[in-house]
Design a protein around this motif. Structure first.
Motif, PDB file in Angstrom:
ATOM      1  N   UNK A   1      98.316  89.631  26.371  1.00  0.00           N
ATOM      2  CA  UNK A   1      98.072  89.246  27.748  1.00  0.00           C
ATOM      3  C   UNK A   1      96.804  88.415  27.878  1.00  0.00           C
ATOM      4  N   UNK A   2      96.878  87.374  28.716  1.00  0.00           N
ATOM      5  CA  UNK A   2      95.706  86.551  29.001  1.00  0.00           C
ATOM      6  C   UNK A   2      94.584  87.443  29.538  1.00  0.00           C
ATOM      7  N   UNK A   3      93.371  87.257  29.044  1.00  0.00           N
ATOM      8  CA  UNK A   3      92.236  88.040  29.514  1.00  0.00           C
ATOM      9  C   UNK A   3      92.025  89.336  28.764  1.00  0.00           C
ATOM     10  N   UNK A   4      92.976  89.726  27.900  1.00  0.00           N
ATOM     11  CA  UNK A   4      92.800  90.940  27.105  1.00  0.00           C
ATOM     12  C   UNK A   4      91.568  90.802  26.229  1.00  0.00           C
ATOM     13  N   UNK A   5      90.839  91.886  26.097  1.00  0.00           N
ATOM     14  CA  UNK A   5      89.652  91.877  25.251  1.00  0.00           C
ATOM     15  C   UNK A   5      89.882  92.858  24.113  1.00  0.00           C
ATOM     16  N   UNK A   6      89.572  92.448  22.916  1.00  0.00           N
ATOM     17  CA  UNK A   6      89.773  93.333  21.772  1.00  0.00           C
ATOM     18  C   UNK A   6      89.388  92.666  20.471  1.00  0.00           C
TER      19      UNK A   6
ATOM     20  N   UNK B   1      90.081  96.703  23.342  1.00  0.00           N
ATOM     21  CA  UNK B   1      88.717  97.236  23.289  1.00  0.00           C
ATOM     22  C   UNK B   1      88.679  98.712  23.729  1.00  0.00           C
ATOM     23  N   UNK B   2      89.556  99.081  24.675  1.00  0.00           N
ATOM     24  CA  UNK B   2      89.580 100.482  25.134  1.00  0.00           C
ATOM     25  C   UNK B   2      90.012 101.404  23.994  1.00  0.00           C
TER      26      UNK B   2
ATOM     27  N   UNK C   1      87.710  96.751  10.914  1.00  0.00           N
ATOM     28  CA  UNK C   1      87.108  95.461  11.286  1.00  0.00           C
ATOM     29  C   UNK C   1      85.959  95.032  10.379  1.00  0.00           C
ATOM     30  N   UNK C   2      85.411  95.955   9.620  1.00  0.00           N
ATOM     31  CA  UNK C   2      84.334  95.609   8.688  1.00  0.00           C
ATOM     32  C   UNK C   2      83.221  94.826   9.341  1.00  0.00           C
ATOM     33  N   UNK C   3      82.819  93.753   8.680  1.00  0.00           N
ATOM     34  CA  UNK C   3      81.667  92.967   9.133  1.00  0.00           C
ATOM     35  C   UNK C   3      81.935  92.260  10.455  1.00  0.00           C
TER      36      UNK C   3
ATOM     37  N   UNK D   1      80.446  90.616  15.350  1.00  0.00           N
ATOM     38  CA  UNK D   1      80.785  89.541  16.292  1.00  0.00           C
ATOM     39  C   UNK D   1      81.232  90.124  17.621  1.00  0.00           C
ATOM     40  N   UNK D   2      81.120  89.306  18.650  1.00  0.00           N
ATOM     41  CA  UNK D   2      81.594  89.721  19.974  1.00  0.00           C
ATOM     42  C   UNK D   2      83.106  89.909  19.926  1.00  0.00           C
ATOM     43  N   UNK D   3      83.637  90.864  20.722  1.00  0.00           N
ATOM     44  CA  UNK D   3      85.097  90.976  20.761  1.00  0.00           C
ATOM     45  C   UNK D   3      85.728  89.698  21.316  1.00  0.00           C
ATOM     46  N   UNK D   4      86.994  89.535  21.040  1.00  0.00           N
ATOM     47  CA  UNK D   4      87.723  88.331  21.458  1.00  0.00           C
ATOM     48  C   UNK D   4      88.348  88.539  22.831  1.00  0.00           C
ATOM     49  N   UNK D   5      88.304  87.519  23.671  1.00  0.00           N
ATOM     50  CA  UNK D   5      89.047  87.525  24.928  1.00  0.00           C
ATOM     51  C   UNK D   5      90.216  86.564  24.769  1.00  0.00           C
ATOM     52  N   UNK D   6      91.408  87.060  25.025  1.00  0.00           N
ATOM     53  CA  UNK D   6      92.599  86.221  24.872  1.00  0.00           C
ATOM     54  C   UNK D   6      92.660  85.191  25.995  1.00  0.00           C
TER      55      UNK D   6
END
Ligand SMILES: [Zn+2]
Length: 149
Positions: free
Chosen positions: A33-38, A49-50, A64-66, A70-75
């Motif tokens: 979904x657009x706007x998903x963060x993870x 992310x939840x 996720x290791x190293x 990094x910041x999580x990704x927003x779709x």
């Protein structure tokens, strides 16, 4: 970078329609979904992310290791030009941004868009490498020429 001159003047409306009306705000290939963060794990599997928040530190590190640094990704969905053949049988061209037939467009997340563009990236890379090689040969030629005097 987008060169809007290559796109129809109503591109913003078309793009919006494809992403949010036809695709319902989800990637048409993987369904995100657009706007998903993870985050994606090493195999590319997506975790919201939840859900990551409910995992243990060991679990998140294993997945996720190293990349955890990094910041999580927003779709963010973008519209891809597939380059499907024309009804006339003429070959389609993914570079033709004016070809906005619905079947030629796909609303895609970053990862799917990258995958879709991969053949183009590979072709561009080959071109760049060939250019570099030619430049190197030219430079070498010049050096040996200078050395010959
Ligand atoms: Zn996708």
């Amino acid at each position: 970078m987008m060169d809007y001159k290559k796109y129809p003047s109503n591109w913003k409306e078309i793009s919006h329609h494809i992403r949010f009306v036809r695709a319902g705000g989800c990637c048409e290939w993987c369904g995100l979904k657009n706007g998903s963060v993870g985050r994606r794990d090493k195999d590319g599997k997506w975790y919201a992310i939840e859900d990551i928040g409910l995992m243990s530190v060991e679990q998140t590190l294993a997945l996720f290791g190293k990349t955890l640094k990094k910041k999580p990704t927003t779709i963010i969905l973008t519209v891809h030009h597939i380059g499907v053949d024309l009804p006339s049988g003429e070959k389609g061209d993914c570079h033709n941004k004016m070809d906005v037939r619905p079947e030629n467009l796909a609303a895609l997340c970053q990862r799917c868009h990258l995958k879709a563009d991969m053949p183009i990236h590979i072709a561009n890379r080959k071109k760049t490498l060939a250019k570099k090689r030619a430049a190197k040969i030219a430079a070498t030629g010049q050096i040996s020429f200078l050395g010959d005097k």
